[in-house]
Design an enzyme around this catalytic site. Sequence first.
Site, mmCIF file in Angstrom:
data_model
loop_
_atom_site.group_PDB
_atom_site.id
_atom_site.type_symbol
_atom_site.label_atom_id
_atom_site.label_comp_id
_atom_site.label_asym_id
_atom_site.label_seq_id
_atom_site.Cartn_x
_atom_site.Cartn_y
_atom_site.Cartn_z
ATOM 1 C CB CYS A 80 -0.956 0.007 1.194
ATOM 2 S SG CYS A 80 -2.044 -1.426 1.205
ATOM 3 C CG HIS A 93 -3.117 3.448 2.626
ATOM 4 N ND1 HIS A 93 -3.631 3.116 1.387
ATOM 5 C CD2 HIS A 93 -3.133 2.298 3.357
ATOM 6 C CE1 HIS A 93 -3.931 1.834 1.388
ATOM 7 N NE2 HIS A 93 -3.651 1.314 2.568
ATOM 8 C CG ASN A 152 -6.484 -0.869 1.649
ATOM 9 O OD1 ASN A 152 -5.862 -0.399 0.701
ATOM 10 N ND2 ASN A 152 -5.890 -1.330 2.740
#
Length: 334
Positions: free
Chosen positions: A113, A254, A284
């Site tokens: 990520c 994020h 996500n």
Amino acid sequence: MYAAFRSIGSYIPENILTNHDLEKMVDTSDEWIVKRTGIKERRIANKDEVTSDLGYKAALQAIERSDISVDEIDMVVCATLSPDYLTMPSTAAMISQKLGIKNVMAFDISAACTGFVYLMSLAKSFVESGAKKNILIVGAEKISSIIDYEDRSTCILFGDGAGAAIIGQTEDKNEAIIDVLASANGNFGELLITPGGGSKNPIREDNVKDKLQYMKMAGNEVFKVAVKTLTNDVIEILAKNKIDASEVDMFIPHQANYRIVEAVRSKLNFPIEKTALTVAKYGNTSSASIPMAMNDMYESGRVKHGDLMLLDAFGGGFTWGSALVRFAGKNFTK
Ligand code: COA
């Protein structure tokens, strides 16, 4: 010579997977998911769409919004944890091929990520050194391809999508990407892992039977480290560059979980209107999460030419990083 962030683009797959859809697949509820994560829905790519298709569409938009043509791109790098192929060819090579780019360096990076922040660091160095002039960076994920839709601890969190940007040269310091910090610590590797498919647990019948090809996560432990690390990242990069949090026009963390973003935002006192929050609709999307969020802010007029963006990422590895970036592109027009 400085590196400038010239444009942003994204691609959001059409299919929507809602929490109510997931209620029919695993033992969960819309109420639980919203309360624990803030996620209401996520996008899932079509069966025949692969990661490079998503990356390609995001890249087209980023190129169209920049001042350069496809022919002027001299490097393509893609961050992904769900590549088209596990070893080769790279997803970046596939994106280049779809764009009609030939004979330029194209490769993938693996930083989960944090991938987009790693790409920023890489692109900044290549441009500042004079080695490259116009770099296409892409965060693209078909995470649905490595999710076990019988595992409620992961399948509720993740979604598909892509974001892309052009990093170009400038002599104007006011346009420059100010700083990028990026790190990793493999001691935490097992907490967020896709154990199968690589050299440790190759694709074999027994490994597939054990579902090792799917992502596994110790959510609670990841959560605690994520909050601490994302907060420290911001403190560190602002202090290093002697920039006050109030000077930041848009904080783009994020998008893993609303509670993580909110914990970091409130600790650092960023106003809600200056914080990108897209996790409710996309979930996500790993390396695509920051550029997808940035693109949403851009298209809603909340990121404009000259604005100071603060990116903040955390992911499997563990990896983490932050970036202070002036938006040096054109303002959004429909
Ligand atoms: N639906 C319903 N119940 C669930 C569930 C689901 N999808 N997933 C877990 N539960 C249950 C657990 O079994 C547990 O039940 P118990 O109390 O009877 O044992 C309870 O809910 C609490 O589980 P816990 O794991 O402690 O919840 P949590 O508040 O930590 O939330 C996450 C779980 C995964 C949402 C959260 O830990 C998280 O977001 N972690 C970070 C994940 C992440 O961002 N990863 C990527 C980083 S880049």
